[in-house]
Design an enzyme around this catalytic site. Sequence first.
Site, PDB file in Angstrom:
ATOM      1  N   LYS A 279       0.839  -1.200   0.000  1.00 28.86           N
ATOM      2  CA  LYS A 279       0.000   0.000   0.000  1.00 28.86           C
ATOM      3  C   LYS A 279       0.878   1.255   0.000  1.00 28.86           C
ATOM      4  O   LYS A 279       2.021   1.219   0.457  1.00 28.86           O
ATOM      5  CB  LYS A 279      -0.886   0.026   1.252  1.00 28.86           C
ATOM      6  CG  LYS A 279      -1.968  -1.021   1.301  1.00 28.86           C
ATOM      7  CD  LYS A 279      -2.763  -0.905   2.593  1.00 28.86           C
ATOM      8  CE  LYS A 279      -3.867  -1.952   2.685  1.00 28.86           C
ATOM      9  NZ  LYS A 279      -4.957  -1.703   1.723  1.00 28.86           N
ATOM     10  N   GLU A 351      -6.537  -9.350   0.317  1.00 28.73           N
ATOM     11  CA  GLU A 351      -6.269 -10.487   1.201  1.00 28.73           C
ATOM     12  C   GLU A 351      -7.454 -10.882   2.066  1.00 28.73           C
ATOM     13  O   GLU A 351      -7.561 -12.029   2.499  1.00 28.73           O
ATOM     14  CB  GLU A 351      -5.055 -10.180   2.087  1.00 28.73           C
ATOM     15  CG  GLU A 351      -5.320  -9.377   3.358  1.00 28.73           C
ATOM     16  CD  GLU A 351      -5.926  -7.998   3.110  1.00 28.73           C
ATOM     17  OE1 GLU A 351      -6.696  -7.530   3.967  1.00 28.73           O
ATOM     18  OE2 GLU A 351      -5.638  -7.383   2.062  1.00 28.73           O
ATOM     19  N   ARG A 353     -10.574 -11.383   1.445  1.00 32.16           N
ATOM     20  CA  ARG A 353     -11.396 -12.445   0.846  1.00 32.16           C
ATOM     21  C   ARG A 353     -10.687 -13.796   0.906  1.00 32.16           C
ATOM     22  O   ARG A 353     -11.333 -14.834   0.938  1.00 32.16           O
ATOM     23  CB  ARG A 353     -11.757 -12.060  -0.582  1.00 32.16           C
ATOM     24  CG  ARG A 353     -10.580 -11.939  -1.538  1.00 32.16           C
ATOM     25  CD  ARG A 353     -10.900 -11.117  -2.769  1.00 32.16           C
ATOM     26  NE  ARG A 353     -10.990  -9.699  -2.462  1.00 32.16           N
ATOM     27  CZ  ARG A 353     -11.290  -8.757  -3.345  1.00 32.16           C
ATOM     28  NH1 ARG A 353     -11.542  -9.076  -4.607  1.00 32.16           N
ATOM     29  NH2 ARG A 353     -11.364  -7.492  -2.990  1.00 32.16           N
TER      30      ARG A 353
END
Length: 498
Positions: A279, A351, A353
């Site tokens: 990120k 991540e 899911r």
Amino acid sequence: MEYFTTTSKVSRRATDCAIVGVYERGKLGVGAADVDAASKGEIKRRMKSGDISSSVGRCCILTNVPGVKADRVAVVGLGKSSKLDATAFKKAVTAAAMAISQTKAKQVFNALTLEPVADASPYYLARHSAEAFSDVLYRFDQMKSGRKKAASPLRKIGLAIAKRGDANKSMRGAEHGDGIAAGVALAKELGNLPANVCTPGYLARTAKRLATGNGKLTTKVLSEAEMKRLGMGSLLSVTAGTAEPAKLIVMQYKGAGSKAPVVLVGKGVTFDTGGISLKPGPAMDEMKFDMCGAASVIGTMAAVAKMKLPINLNVIVPAVENMPGSKATKPGDIVKSMSGQTIEVLNTDAEGRLILCDALTYSRRFKPAAVIDVATLTGACVVALGAHRTAIMSNSDDLREEIFAAGDAAEDRGWPMPLGDEYAAQLKSNFADMANIGGPGGGAVTAGCFLGKFTDGLNWAHLDIAGTAWKSGAKKGASGRPVPMLSQVLLARCGALP
């Protein structure tokens, strides 16, 4: 907090602070009219002078009001009388609570519960009042050094009722509100703790503590080795890059004999760097909130246990950290889920899911009446719904509507979102059964479609709380949502509502 009900007039009740309301155009609420009569026009005089505002959420505290036994009178604006609904009511109680919290009041008498609030019974007025006061009084300061601000001395809240026949409903509302508030506070605390404290292990210990001394509640925690034996390759792929061990937390509350349980599954990514799909740095600190789904389902379990509801409830929390490292999952890797389906991980920052799908498969062993997963799953949901409503997706129209209605009743609103093959088509992979992300459009929905591939035969719903789980900016902090919504679903299902 202690609660009581009374039919006493506001002016005759000896208390540290009484709460009354005023409307636009000089109209007085029930309690305000009584105080005005007892004080020979004090409320109306203050309204004319501008000391008291009728705008929703404005509050003025009066002291030494003649003819009134209360030490203080909190006069709060209620807006237009024709538009007083549960939302405006809760906003008014919150404003009063905020003003009172700055005093040394130990006991409060809330006369706003006498007002004709649209579509709200004495039960809900009492419940909303309890939740509003708890929300205002919540503090998170355990990580700060030095002298802390003294906690409010408020310990007792009286609720005005029009007739004695409303007492039981009002008290039940207060008790339920108090239980829900306890769950919200726990969810907030877990969310607000930094990721170096609130690790997967910390979540597991918290869940175990909740079960201590409660004969109806048990907690077990599965290790990575146990998850590996179960074939949870998707979940374990997320935790591969961190030294912090993953945990699968399983809580079971038995309050209804052999009935099929409701299962709540909460995403517990205690910190999300994005993994190899790293990120950007700005606001990455807020990724400690990526476990707010877990916090909310644990908080809901705490609420159910405190309310002693006659229901069977299971909570499953896959708890992990998502970190880059030499052993971290890479974009393009293919992992095998507990269901046997394979997944091409195109983006390691999708991540949530990957851990939820294995937890959903695990939930099948309980033969649930319904499964609801809760997750801060997608930024796309924030784009779609902002910070106001939780996204609701389901393979059952009835379950989706049940959750939507519960959110409205609980003042913790959601909004229905679609699922469908036209969205799921984006998840096709040339190399595995599916990819973990789709295209740029409809990201919140394709995430729901991904989870839907693991729920065939289940009565399942997915709640994306990415926009509602926490606030940013000056008031940064976890919201505790959707504990009220989930609690309402469970209260309705077990017949505990009046």
